[in-house]
Structure formats: structure tokens, C-alpha cells
Design a protein around this motif. Structure first.
Motif, PDB file in Angstrom:
ATOM      1  N   LEU A 112      21.771 -22.395 -52.448  1.00 53.20           N
ATOM      2  CA  LEU A 112      21.228 -21.203 -52.420  1.00 53.20           C
ATOM      3  C   LEU A 112      20.991 -20.487 -51.048  1.00 53.20           C
ATOM      4  CD1 LEU A 112      17.837 -22.384 -54.295  1.00 53.20           C
ATOM      5  CD2 LEU A 112      20.040 -21.255 -55.089  1.00 53.20           C
ATOM      6  N   GLN A 113      21.070 -21.240 -49.852  1.00 52.53           N
ATOM      7  CA  GLN A 113      20.978 -20.901 -48.608  1.00 52.53           C
ATOM      8  C   GLN A 113      22.417 -20.685 -48.150  1.00 52.53           C
ATOM      9  OE1 GLN A 113      18.218 -22.940 -49.493  1.00 52.53           O
ATOM     10  NE2 GLN A 113      17.297 -20.920 -50.036  1.00 52.53           N
ATOM     11  N   SER A 134      21.007 -12.309 -52.877  1.00 46.72           N
ATOM     12  CA  SER A 134      21.592 -13.388 -52.998  1.00 46.72           C
ATOM     13  C   SER A 134      20.732 -14.605 -54.094  1.00 46.72           C
ATOM     14  CB  SER A 134      21.689 -14.127 -51.486  1.00 46.72           C
ATOM     15  OG  SER A 134      20.052 -14.464 -51.207  1.00 46.72           O
ATOM     16  N   LEU A 135      21.393 -15.783 -54.270  1.00 48.18           N
ATOM     17  CA  LEU A 135      20.941 -16.616 -55.163  1.00 48.18           C
ATOM     18  C   LEU A 135      19.861 -16.992 -54.609  1.00 48.18           C
ATOM     19  CD1 LEU A 135      23.915 -18.971 -55.980  1.00 48.18           C
ATOM     20  CD2 LEU A 135      22.166 -18.386 -57.334  1.00 48.18           C
ATOM     21  N   SER A 136      19.685 -17.011 -53.397  1.00 47.91           N
ATOM     22  CA  SER A 136      18.225 -17.578 -52.844  1.00 47.91           C
ATOM     23  C   SER A 136      17.069 -16.514 -53.193  1.00 47.91           C
ATOM     24  CB  SER A 136      18.517 -17.618 -51.285  1.00 47.91           C
ATOM     25  OG  SER A 136      17.257 -17.820 -50.438  1.00 47.91           O
ATOM     26  N   ARG A 190       9.584 -18.143 -44.437  1.00 42.23           N
ATOM     27  CA  ARG A 190       8.925 -17.934 -45.842  1.00 42.23           C
ATOM     28  C   ARG A 190       8.088 -18.990 -46.141  1.00 42.23           C
ATOM     29  NH1 ARG A 190       8.453 -18.035 -50.737  1.00 42.23           N
ATOM     30  NH2 ARG A 190      10.287 -19.353 -50.820  1.00 42.23           N
ATOM     31  N   VAL A 194      16.191 -17.217 -56.812  1.00 42.62           N
ATOM     32  CA  VAL A 194      15.440 -18.450 -56.958  1.00 42.62           C
ATOM     33  C   VAL A 194      14.157 -18.040 -56.578  1.00 42.62           C
ATOM     34  CG1 VAL A 194      15.122 -20.740 -56.627  1.00 42.62           C
ATOM     35  CG2 VAL A 194      17.258 -19.808 -57.332  1.00 42.62           C
ATOM     36  N   ASN A 254      29.114 -20.530 -55.487  1.00 42.18           N
ATOM     37  CA  ASN A 254      27.831 -21.466 -56.086  1.00 42.18           C
ATOM     38  C   ASN A 254      27.090 -21.214 -57.206  1.00 42.18           C
ATOM     39  OD1 ASN A 254      28.332 -22.714 -53.451  1.00 42.18           O
ATOM     40  ND2 ASN A 254      26.839 -21.452 -52.434  1.00 42.18           N
ATOM     41  N   ILE A 266      20.165 -16.122 -44.175  1.00 42.54           N
ATOM     42  CA  ILE A 266      19.393 -16.433 -45.698  1.00 42.54           C
ATOM     43  C   ILE A 266      18.469 -17.563 -45.190  1.00 42.54           C
ATOM     44  CG2 ILE A 266      19.502 -16.802 -47.824  1.00 42.54           C
ATOM     45  CD1 ILE A 266      22.039 -15.505 -48.024  1.00 42.54           C
ATOM     46  N   ASN A 298      18.693 -25.487 -49.949  1.00 40.39           N
ATOM     47  CA  ASN A 298      19.618 -26.175 -50.771  1.00 40.39           C
ATOM     48  C   ASN A 298      20.831 -25.455 -50.365  1.00 40.39           C
ATOM     49  OD1 ASN A 298      21.382 -26.513 -52.784  1.00 40.39           O
ATOM     50  ND2 ASN A 298      19.358 -27.305 -54.114  1.00 40.39           N
ATOM     51  N   LYS A 310      15.443 -16.867 -42.869  1.00 37.00           N
ATOM     52  CA  LYS A 310      14.375 -16.156 -43.552  1.00 37.00           C
ATOM     53  C   LYS A 310      13.617 -16.975 -44.665  1.00 37.00           C
ATOM     54  CE  LYS A 310      15.203 -12.746 -46.820  1.00 37.00           C
ATOM     55  NZ  LYS A 310      16.367 -11.719 -47.267  1.00 37.00           N
ATOM     56  N   GLU A 311      14.323 -18.153 -45.303  1.00 33.92           N
ATOM     57  CA  GLU A 311      13.559 -18.925 -46.021  1.00 33.92           C
ATOM     58  C   GLU A 311      12.675 -20.037 -45.444  1.00 33.92           C
ATOM     59  OE1 GLU A 311      13.807 -18.608 -49.393  1.00 33.92           O
ATOM     60  OE2 GLU A 311      12.562 -20.422 -49.773  1.00 33.92           O
ATOM     61  N   LEU A 334      16.186 -26.127 -59.713  1.00 34.77           N
ATOM     62  CA  LEU A 334      15.912 -25.170 -58.641  1.00 34.77           C
ATOM     63  C   LEU A 334      14.508 -24.386 -58.613  1.00 34.77           C
ATOM     64  CD1 LEU A 334      19.645 -24.268 -57.958  1.00 34.77           C
ATOM     65  CD2 LEU A 334      18.342 -25.744 -56.557  1.00 34.77           C
TER      66      LEU A 334
END
Ligand code: ATP
Ligand code: MG
Lengths: 434, 445
Positions: free
Chosen positions: A103-104, B108-110, A116, B113, B145, A109, A100, A112-113, B156
Motif C-alpha cells: 500500500l505505501q 494510491s492504493l493506500s 495519520r 484502503v 501491487n 505516502i 504495508n 503521510k500514513e 488489508l
């Protein structure tokens, strides 16, 4: 239908209401997926076909889902995924990565996601990669290992797709689309965005690797269809624990939707926005008023909900100003009239206010300049007035140029509703010039 | 009479306690309660509550969440100087300290979440979890954000969570350019005068009757209501001035019931308070001391103002006067005022009547140094040589913030200045050097 021969009845009304709240709140507040996405059947079919080709036949692809906020883009994708995974083969092989843009926020980032979500943290460990592309390829390659010779298909979902275009060099987008185009590994890239101009945000090399497939969600229902949606959103399903209650409830929803005043209210909302989300908000406000004491939605509930939705927030805030602050607003309105919207400063406002006091006021007396300054600052804090440029920190506060963030109709409306507004203040506001 | 709150999800007794703590906010509390529903039911993903300061937004939320023992995290955006603190506080309140420590160094937000989802898959919400953000307007200054992500946090993290934003700014000033998940808007209206009276009267003093205290509040509102409706501020003012109100009573001059006499004694005192404590010109402590002094000195109380205490050197005063004249007079009028033999300048040409606004409304205009000096030499009576001392005096006036330097990066070598003092101040200064400043001001011709 045959299963439901035994009629379920005699559930206490309190229990029924509780059930109603639970079921409908899942729809209105929790984006519960509908069994069949209404009004977007064609888009649903199209996307399902596309993703099936990746999941089952290992073809690569890319597609954008484009539509305004709350139009049902995310819902469409989730419905399609649900239906896709009903097929055994797809369920067995398809891997999913959900990203999203909120978020990323950068590609490091994001990577990394991805690692994962593909459960490859252990495989990657502390390896160092020369480039982003190398890293991504390594990940996809790692998926090949095991008993299969070919890679497992991976679905990449990029919600708020446009935000990824702001990442440095659009590296992630470039690499994903590059892989999907060159078919190095079977992947499908699905972007979701509310920006119609999204392609213009893409760099040339990124854009040229995109399939240019777009699915638009610009559903434009007629009012009758809109009314139908309201009805279905509020109706109880066949498997509700108490048949009798469900029948009565659904009948009451029918009656509700036929009511003339309800129709007027809905028409007004329909004219301003036709999407599901804003409809959900309106209906949620109605639903919250249902209780054991009042086990149905009445036209009055809808009227009240609509009143809340349409309330003018600025007028609401003006209502709570002190009479001094209101007078300053009126003075600003006059200054706006005289100087055709040029910015003003406190000194000018105070001067205008003084003119009013000298003329006749008997309900107000003059306050010391510092008291006025404090009132002025309060208005600024509420952002009802705003400095013209923020760099003028060095200007004395009383000379800082400001603009009024309200229009005349809002001021007039607020004045009508203001509790115990002195008549001379009202007249002053009405008079064309101070 | 308070209308009782009703809700099938909670005990009557609890709700009664609740409404007792929320005088004049039953309607809002009831509304929120019905939106929240029973604890396990979903609520709207984000709710935006706006209303004036002290209109009970936080109070109502806190009382509801505490009394009903619902899982919640309260975050003040003022205190959370970094998002890390915000994330930590939410995870801590919902899942405990261990969860909070799973966040990396600058999360971070990531990350947030991710940790949230991990935790809530282990302990799914049995009841709606609430995140309350105080002073939410500050979220606009954070990472772009953050606000949109919080508004759709439910989607989310896929948890039964509701985010409640509290602020005094309207929603329109929050909405990002590309839109976002629109929260449900709720307004907390201001308290009416009667409601303020009712709420403030609850703080009655133990050694006086309720009627007596209530009549005191009535007088207080009579003075302050037209400038201030902030409950918190009024409560503070009420506490500060009550002893003064009781004075005639203690001295045995007046009876409790003689409200008129009490009012006559109190009103001027409160008006004085408006010029001082209300403006924070003096601290509450100073105000209390001043009240005591006043008794001793028999009412000789002066307002405090920092400016009146500044002592300036003789030439600095003239420099400041010159600066004031340069700031408020149009440059083209300098000839008329400061040239001894200016020949015939027709007054009619000179006074341009179509100039709409007086310079004293527009504020000071910047001027170059040479103009300042020219005026300075013409107003100061004895001759002074342009020594370095003049320049150092100018810079100390700048340090005292009586003059401000207007910086333009492109013209570093010719700085401009503005005079930053008020009319009253410059008149006082002029009087000390026998200079009739009004005769030299274009606006007062
Ligand atoms: N055709 C539909 N039938 C039933 N419900 C729908 C339909 N379309 C949308 N909805 C509902 O409307 C709400 C908003 O949809 P969704 O979240 O998918 O919007 P979106 O397009 O993703 O918005 P955004 O751009 O803000 O992400 C959801 O609750 C969804 O379930
Ligand atoms: Mg979406």
C-alpha cells in the motif's frame, strides 16, 4: 469447566449447522487468531519479550520475521500484540503504526500514513520540512508533549518489508533503523517478509543500522502433526451452543481423519505444501459442502475438494477448445518434436495440419487460411501460445514466431478427456512424427 | 431437467427463479452458493474463476448477486482505464457517492484502503460484500501491487469482503514472482454440444415452432461447432441467418417438418457465412445486405478482400515482385536466377537438400536496398534509369504496407526491407505483367 454444568441441548439442527459454518469460516477464511499459536511457541515467546522491552522499558529494537507465504508471520505478530496488550502498562503507553509494502509504495505516502496513524495531522498542518529525517523526528518529538517528559514507545510494523527496500534511497528504512539504533526515541521496528534474502536488498548504511535479529518461521511439521492440525482446525470448541451436536461433530472429525482414503489425500497435500493457508483452502472446500441434509464432513467431500485443488488448469482449458484449435495444438506438438522445441509460425503449423489432412483424415476438412488464423489468434489470446518477442509487431501475423506453453503430458491428458475426439485425430497426435 | 438449488439462507422461491436463469450452470451456481454461505458468514477472501469465453462466468455471478440482493461492486477491467475509476466504483457501490468523493485526485492504493477502512468502520458489513473483477487478466498490466493487494483485500481492510476475479487465462500466468495470497480456483467448463443446443434453442422465434427453431440450431452447430464454441458468437450467427433458413418456407416450397430439404438449402449458405461474417471481414449489416443482393443477382456472391482492389503503377508491380523474390530466395541463389551467363553452377551444389524448412514456411527475410534494385533491374524487361521515382515508389509501397521497413537503429543509412504480401497476392500481380514468378522461386524448383 465448572460453568458448563448445565448442558445446552435441543438447538435445532439447522441452527447448529449455521453456527458450525460461522465458527469454522472465521478460522478458515478470516484468519481468526488461535488462542495459542501452534508449533511456533518459541518464536512467540521471543518476539513477546522483545516488544515488551520496548513497550514497558522503552528500549529500542529492530527485528525481522521471515518465512514463506502463508506460514503464519502476520498471525504470529498479531498474536504477540494481543498478548502484549493484556499488560496494562503496555496498553497505556504503546503506540502502533502499521504499514504495508503493497500500500505505501513510496516514502511520501508512507510518511503521510504514519502521521495519520499517530493522529498528528493537526500538529503537522502545513509545516514544511527540510528533509525526510527532520519530518520523522518532528513526529516523534510531537509525541513527547503532554504530561510526560519521555517519549511514548512506538511500534512500527512493516509488512511485505522487502518492498520498502525498493523505495528511493531506502529513506524510510534508513531513518527508522537509525532512530532505533541511536535510541533517540523508543521505537521497535518489526519487518515481515517472505524473502529469505531480504538483507541483501538493503543498502550498506541501512543494513549496518539493523539489529540483525531475525525470527524464522520455517516450521516443518511431521505428518502426524499435520493431521493433528487438520483435526483441531475442524473441531468445535467447548462453548458451542449444543453440547450433543458438538460431541457428535468432533467424533465425526476423528473418524474422518482415521479414514485411509482421507489420509492418502492429506498425505498428498502435505507433500506439496505444509502451511496453514493451503490447508485452510482445502478444508474450506470441504466445509462448504456441509448442509442440513448432510450435517458432517465425509471422506467423499475431502476427495472432491482435493480434486478441485489439484486440477490441471491447462488441461481444463484445452477441453474447451474447438476441434480445429486442438488440431493446431497437435500440429505444434509435432513441430516441437521435429525441431526440438524451436519456435514456429502459423504457416508452418498450417502446413503440418495440411499434411495430416492429405494423409487420411475423413473427420476433418481443410479450412480457409483466415479461419485458421482466427483459431490461431484465439490460442494466443488464451496464452496457450506466446510470441517469442513482442517487438515484432511489423511481422505479418502468419510469420510471427511462437512458442507452445504446454508440455506433452498436458496435451496427451487433454486428448484423452476431449469429448468425442475423432480417432484419426487421436492417432495423429499419438504418432511420433506428423 | 434442472436440479434445484438448495440453501438454508435463502427462500426456495428465489432459488427457483435463480436456477431458471442459469440453464446448464446449476452445478457451478450451486458450488458458488455453498462457498458464499449465508449472507452474514465469511466467504473465502479471493476466488479466481476461469473458463472459456461465454462460459457463463459473469452471467452466473451477476444473477446470483442480483437475485439474492447481496452487496456487490462489478468492475470491468477494460473500462477502468485508471485505478482511480476502479477505486471509485467500489466505494460508490458499497458506501455511496460521498465515500467515493473522499478519494484524492490520483489516488494510491493506500488512499483507497484508508477511505475504505474509514467507511466500513462507520457501516460495518452485515453481509459479505463482493467485488467482481471482469477480464481480470488486465490487472497484470496495471501497477504491480494492485493484484496482490486485491487478493488479500479482506486482510488489508479488515472487512467481510470477497474479491472474485473472472478471466479466460489460467492462474499460473498471474502469480507474481514473490508469491501472493493464493485465491481459491474455480473452473467453469465449456458447454457441450448438447448444452449449446439447449441454450440456443431457448431463443426461439415467436412465429415458428420450437422444433423448427431447434432443428435450425442443429444445422448451425453442425457447421460451426468444429471451429467455434463461443455461445455469444454462435447466438449472433444464429440471429443473422435465421431469415435465410425460413425463406423456402415463406415461398411455400418446403414444409416445416422437411428438415432434410431445409438442411440442403441452408448448409452452403452457412459455409459462406463462415468465410465472411464469422471472420468479421464484413459487418453484420453488410452480410444482411449481401444476403439480399444475392437473391437479386441469383447467387453471384464474391468474397471481399481489400488486397484485390489495390491498383499499382507498372514499375511498382515489378518492385514488389523483386521484393518478394528477395524475401523468399536465399541471397546466394540470386546468381543462378538473375545472371544471364552464370557459367556452370552444378544443380546439386545449388540445391542444399539438408535445408530443413522451405522459405515459404519461415516467412519473408529482410534484404538490403541494393539487392532489391539488382533483382528489380534484372526482372524488369525494358531498361529503366535509377531515378528518384523508383525510390518514391518504394516508399509508397511501404506506406501501403506491402513492404515493411525493418529498422535497426545502428544502421540507419542502409535500411532493410521485407515483403509483406502473400503468395496468392504476388501471383495475381505477376499475372498482370506476364511474369511467371514461380520459375524464379527457390522453394518451387
Ligand atoms: N500456528 C498456527 N496456528 C493456527 N493457525 C495458523 C498458524 N500459523 C498460521 N495460521 C493461519 O494460517 C493463515 C496464514 O497465516 P498468515 O496470514 O499469518 O501468513 P503470512 O506468513 O503472513 O503469509 P504472507 O507472507 O502471505 O503474508 C492464517 O489464517 C493464520 O491464522
Ligand atoms: Mg502476512
Amino acid at each position: 469447566m465448572s460453568k458448563r454444568k448445565i448442558t445446552k441441548t435441543n438447538v435445532p439442527v439447522g441452527e447448529c449447522i449455521s453456527q458450525v459454518q460461522e465458527m469454522l469460516r472465521e478460522r478458515l477464511c478470516h484468519q481468526r487468531l488461535p488462542d495459542r499459536p501452534e508449533g511456533v511457541e518459541a518464536q512467540h515467546k521471543h518476539l513477546l519479550e522483545l516488544l515488551k522491552r520496548t513497550a514497558v522499558h522503552g528500549e529500542s529494537n529492530s527485528v525481522l520475521i521471515v518465512g514463506p507465504r502463508g506460514a503464519g508471520k502476520t498471525m504470529l505478530l498479531r498474536c504477540v500484540l494481543r498478548d502484549l496488550l493484556e499488560e496494562k502498562e503496555a496498553q497505556k503507553s504503546l503506540l502502533q503504526v502499521h504499514l504495508n509494502g503493497l500500500l505505501q509504495t513510496d516514502d511520501r505516502i508512507a510518511l503521510k500514513e504514519i502521521t495519520r496513524q499517530l493522529h498528528l495531522e493537526n500538529v503537522v498542518e502545513d509545516k514544511v520540512f527540510g528533509s525526510f529525517a527532520e519530518n520523522l523526528c518532528f513526529l516523534l518529538e510531537a509525541l513527547k508533549k503532554g504530561d510526560r517528559s519521555s517519549s511514548r514507545p512506538v511500534l512500527f510494523v512493516l509488512d511485505e518489508f522487502d518492498l520498502f527496500a525498493h523505495h528511493k534511497n531506502q529513506t524510510l528504512l534508513y531513518n527508522l533503523l537509525d532512530i532505533s539504533q541511536s535510541a533517540q526515541a523508543p521505537i521497535a521496528v518489526v519487518g515481515i517478509t517472505c524473502r529469505l534474502d531480504v538483507l541483501e536488498l538493503l543498502e550498506k548504511r541501512v543494513k549496518s543500522r539493523f539489529s540483525h535479529r531475525q525470527i524464522h518461521l520455517l516450521s516443518n511439521p511431521t505428518f502426524t502433526e499435520y493431521l493433528d492440525r487438520v483435526r483441531t482446525q475442524l473441531s468445535l470448541p467447548d462453548d458451542f451452543p449444543d453440547d450433543k451436536f458438538a460431541l457428535d461433530w468432533n467424533a465425526s472429525i476423528e473418524t474422518l481423519c482415521e479414514d485411509k482414503s482421507v489420509e492418502d489425500v492429506l498425505q498428498r497435500h502435505f507433500n506439496s505444501s505444509k502451511d496453514f493457508r493451503s490447508m485452510h483452502m482445502l478444508l474450506m472446500l470441504c466445509l462448504s459442502r456441509v448442509s442440513v441434509a448432510k450435517p458432517a464432513i465425509k471422506p467423499a467431500d475431502l476427495l472432491e475438494a482435493s480434486r478441485l485443488c489439484l486440477a490441471d488448469a491447462n488441461a481444463n482449458m484445452l477441453h474447451g477448445l474447438s476441434i480445429l484449435e486442438l488440431c493446431l495444438i497437435i500440429a505444434m506438438k509435432h513441430l516441437n518434436d521435429v525441431y526440438e522445441g524451436d519456435p514456429f509460425n502459423l504457416q508452418m503449423v498450417h502446413n503440418e495440419f495440411k499434411k495430416f489432412l492429405q494423409r487420411k483424415s475423413n473427420s476433418m476438412y481443410n479450412f480457409e487460411q483466415p479461419v485458421i488464423l482466427k483459431a490461431f489468434e484465439h490460442l494466443q489470446q488464451l496464452e496457450l501460445i506466446r510470441p517469442v518477442d513482442s517487438s515484432s509487431a511489423k511481422t505479418q501475423r502468419e510469420y510471427q514466431l511462437m512458442r507452445l506453453m504446454l508440455d506433452h503430458s498436458q496435451i496427451m491428458e487433454a486428448l484423452q478427456k476431449y469429448p468425442q475426439c475423432p480417432t484419426d485425430v487421436k492417432q495423429w497426435a499419438m504418432s511420433a512424427f506428423g | 431437467m434442472s436440479a434445484l438449488l438448495h440453501h438454508p439462507g435463502y427462500e426456495e422461491e428465489r432459488l427457483r427463479r435463480l436456477s431458471e436463469q442459469l440453464p446448464c450452470r446449476e452445478l457451478q451456481a450451486g458450488m458458488l452458493l455453498s462457498l458464499m454461505g449465508q449472507p452474514h458468514q465469511y466467504s473465502y477472501p479471493s476466488v479466481f474463476i476461469y473458463g472459456h469465453r461465454s462460459s457463463g462466468k459473469s452471467h452466473v455471478m451477476q444473477v446470483l448477486l442480483k437475485e439474492l440482493e447481496l452487496p456487490h461492486a462489478t468492475v470491468s477491467c477494460v473500462e477502468c482505464v485508471s485505478v482511480a475509476l476502479l477505486f471509485e466504483q467500489v466505494l460508490l457501490s458499497f458506501f455511496g457517492g460521498d465515500a467515493a468523493s473522499l478519494l484524492p485526485r490520483s489516488p494510491s492504493l493506500s488512499d483507497f484502503v484508508r477511505v475504505y477502512r474509514q467507511q466500513c468502520s462507520q457501516s460495518p458489513a452485515k453481509q459479505t460484500r463482493y467485488i467482481v473483477m471482469e477480464k481480470a487478466e488486465l490487472l497484470r498490466d496495471a501497477d504491480a501491487n494492485l493484484l496482490p493487494a486485491l487478493l488479500r483485500l479482506q486482510e488489508l481492510v479488515e472487512d467481510n469482503v470477497t474479491v472474485i476475479l473472472l478471466t479466460e487465462i489460467v492462474w499460473d500466468r498471474f502469480r507474481p514472482n514473490t508469491g501472493c495470497f493464493e485465491p481459491l480456483l474455480l473452473h467453469f467448463p465449456d458447454y457441450s454440444k448438447g448444452e449449446l443446443q439447449q441454450i440456443l434453442s431457448r431463443d426461439k422465434h415467436p412465429s415458428y415452432s420450437a422444433e423448427f427453431y431447434s432443428s435450425y440450431i442443429n444445422i448451425l452447430l453442425g457447421v460451426f461447432y468444429s471451429v467455434c464454441r463461443d455461445l455469444r458468437e454462435l447466438r449472433h450467427l444464429a440471429a443473422l441467418n435465421f431469415s435465410k433458413f425460413c425463406e423456402p418456407l415463406a415461398e411455400g416450397k418446403v414444409k416445416e417438418t422437411d428438415t432434410h430439404k431445409l438442411w440442403r438449402n441452408m448448409e452452403p449458405h452457412l459455409k459462406k457465412a463462415m468465410q465472411t461474417v464469422y471472420l468479421r471481414e464484413v459487418s453484420s449489416l453488410q452480410w444482411e445486405q449481401m444476403q439480399q443482393m444475392e437473391e437479386k443477382e441469383n447467387g453471384a456472391m464474391r468474397g471481399l478482400s481489400a488486397h484485390t482492389h489495390v491498383e499499382l503503377p507498372y514499375y511498382s508491380k515489378f518492385l514488389l515482385i523483386a521484393a518478394y523474390l528477395a524475401s523468399y530466395n536465399p541471397a546466394r541463389t540470386d546468381k543462378r536466377f538473375f545472371l544471364k551467363h552464370h557459367g556452370k553452377i552444378k544443380k546439386t551444389n545449388f540445391l542444399k537438400k539438408n535445408e530443413k524448412t522451405s522459405n515459404h514456411l519461415l516467412g519473408p527475410k529482410p534484404f538490403p536496398l541494393d539487392r532489391l534494385l539488382a533483382i528489380f533491374y534484372s526482372v524488369v524487361d525494358s531498361r529503366v534509369a535509377p531515378t528518384a521515382s523508383i525510390f518514391s515508389q518504394i516508399s509508397s509501397l511501404v506506406t501501403l504496407q506491402l513492404l515493411t521497413k525493418v529498422s535497426h537503429d545502428d544502421q540507419l543509412d542502409s535500411p532493410k526491407y521485407k515483403c509483406a504480401v502473400s503468395m496468392d497476392f504476388i501471383r495475381a500481380i505477376s499475372r498482370t505483367v506476364n511474369f511467371e514468378i514461380v520459375n524464379y522461386l527457390y522453394d518451387f524448383l
